[in-house]
Design a protein around this motif. Structure first.
Motif, mmCIF file in Angstrom:
data_model
loop_
_atom_site.group_PDB
_atom_site.id
_atom_site.type_symbol
_atom_site.label_atom_id
_atom_site.label_comp_id
_atom_site.label_asym_id
_atom_site.label_seq_id
_atom_site.Cartn_x
_atom_site.Cartn_y
_atom_site.Cartn_z
ATOM 1 N N ASN A 1 0.811 -1.213 0.000
ATOM 2 C CA ASN A 1 0.000 0.000 0.000
ATOM 3 C C ASN A 1 0.853 1.277 0.000
ATOM 4 O OD1 ASN A 1 0.910 -0.190 2.636
ATOM 5 N ND2 ASN A 1 -1.066 0.244 3.573
ATOM 6 N N ARG A 2 2.170 1.115 0.061
ATOM 7 C CA ARG A 2 3.094 2.258 0.002
ATOM 8 C C ARG A 2 4.355 1.857 -0.763
ATOM 9 N NH1 ARG A 2 3.232 6.569 3.635
ATOM 10 N NH2 ARG A 2 4.683 7.334 2.063
ATOM 11 N N PRO A 3 4.235 1.591 -2.075
ATOM 12 C CA PRO A 3 5.401 1.138 -2.845
ATOM 13 C C PRO A 3 6.533 2.165 -2.899
ATOM 14 C CG PRO A 3 3.546 1.602 -4.294
ATOM 15 C CD PRO A 3 3.033 1.703 -2.886
ATOM 16 N N ASP A 4 6.240 3.405 -2.531
ATOM 17 C CA ASP A 4 7.253 4.455 -2.521
ATOM 18 C C ASP A 4 8.125 4.412 -1.267
ATOM 19 O OD1 ASP A 4 4.772 5.167 -1.196
ATOM 20 O OD2 ASP A 4 5.633 7.151 -0.864
ATOM 21 N N VAL A 5 7.759 3.589 -0.278
ATOM 22 C CA VAL A 5 8.489 3.516 0.989
ATOM 23 C C VAL A 5 9.418 2.307 0.970
ATOM 24 C CG1 VAL A 5 8.275 3.189 3.485
ATOM 25 C CG2 VAL A 5 6.668 4.682 2.288
ATOM 26 N N ARG A 6 10.685 2.552 1.178
ATOM 27 C CA ARG A 6 11.710 1.497 1.216
ATOM 28 C C ARG A 6 11.998 1.159 2.680
ATOM 29 N NH1 ARG A 6 16.203 0.041 -2.370
ATOM 30 N NH2 ARG A 6 18.046 -0.344 -1.104
ATOM 31 N N VAL A 7 11.739 -0.104 3.051
ATOM 32 C CA VAL A 7 11.907 -0.567 4.432
ATOM 33 C C VAL A 7 13.075 -1.547 4.493
ATOM 34 C CG1 VAL A 7 10.817 -1.761 6.380
ATOM 35 C CG2 VAL A 7 9.430 -0.322 4.861
ATOM 36 N N LEU A 8 14.000 -1.305 5.405
ATOM 37 C CA LEU A 8 15.161 -2.167 5.556
ATOM 38 C C LEU A 8 15.026 -2.992 6.846
ATOM 39 C CD1 LEU A 8 17.617 -2.549 3.755
ATOM 40 C CD2 LEU A 8 18.812 -0.833 5.092
ATOM 41 N N PRO A 9 15.020 -4.330 6.746
ATOM 42 C CA PRO A 9 14.929 -5.198 7.930
ATOM 43 C C PRO A 9 16.327 -5.526 8.481
ATOM 44 C CG PRO A 9 13.981 -6.258 5.966
ATOM 45 C CD PRO A 9 14.776 -5.083 5.520
ATOM 46 N N PHE A 10 16.609 -5.038 9.686
ATOM 47 C CA PHE A 10 17.882 -5.286 10.357
ATOM 48 C C PHE A 10 17.720 -6.471 11.298
ATOM 49 C CE2 PHE A 10 18.217 -0.925 9.006
ATOM 50 C CZ PHE A 10 19.514 -0.865 8.516
ATOM 51 N N VAL A 11 18.694 -7.386 11.287
ATOM 52 C CA VAL A 11 18.604 -8.632 12.043
ATOM 53 C C VAL A 11 19.506 -8.565 13.277
ATOM 54 C CG1 VAL A 11 18.846 -11.141 11.935
ATOM 55 C CG2 VAL A 11 18.134 -9.868 9.889
#
Length: 173
Positions: A101-111
């Motif tokens: 629903n927000r393809p303009d938002v880049r989310v980075l998953p940190f482990v």
């Protein structure tokens, strides 16, 4: 995934180390003994498009954050009371994702890897509930995972799928 000790060194070797630009970040916190991941149920709040959904601690980057990793650290502290700098081993990050629903938002998953965390201190303004969810107990459903009464879908399901794939779980959902 094979039985035995959690293969965190192998996982760390498969993660990206160089931080990338991102609009938001999530903290994928793994309890070594499960292995389990920390998931949250977001508080129902008016105006929050992700209210009531199951997700990972995280949020949008603020101008005061030095980078996306700092965002993940800050959000984990704010939402569930975990000081990951003091309590966790940072392993790296997965590939970035965007919510549908927000393809303009880049989310980075940190482990992050933790062991023996007993207490969580959830901010009731943001988090209704937090659970350690064993990765092996996630049941695939159509475009989602089910864990007890929680349906984990969307961005969180895609991130968990990436993690499970790296750990040798079946490619689902």
């Amino acid at each position: 995934m094979t039985s035995g000790p959690f293969p965190w060194r192998e996982l760390a070797s498969r993660l990206y180390k160089r931080e990338e630009e991102a609009d938001a970040a999530v903290a994928l916190i793994i309890e070594k003994r499960g292995p389990s991941v920390l998931l949250i149920k977001r508080t129902d709040r008016r105006g929050d498009r992700w209210a009531g959904q199951i997700g990972l601690p995280g949020g949008f980057r603020r101008p005061s954050d030095a980078g996306a990793l700092q965002t993940a650290l800050r959000e984990a502290k704010e939402e569930v009371g975990l000081d990951l700098k003091a309590l966790a081993l940072y392993l790296g990050h997965l590939s970035p994702h965007s919510p549908k629903n927000r393809p303009d938002v880049r989310v980075l998953p940190f482990v992050f890897l933790v062991e023996g965390v007993k207490e969580l201190s959830c901010d009731p303004q943001e988090v209704q509930e937090a659970r350690w969810v064993p990765l092996g107990e996630l049941r695939p459903a159509e475009d989602a995972f089910i864990y007890r009464d929680w349906r984990i879908w969307g961005l969180t399901a895609r991130i968990l799928t990436d993690l499970r794939r790296l750990l040798g779980f079946p490619d689902e959902p």
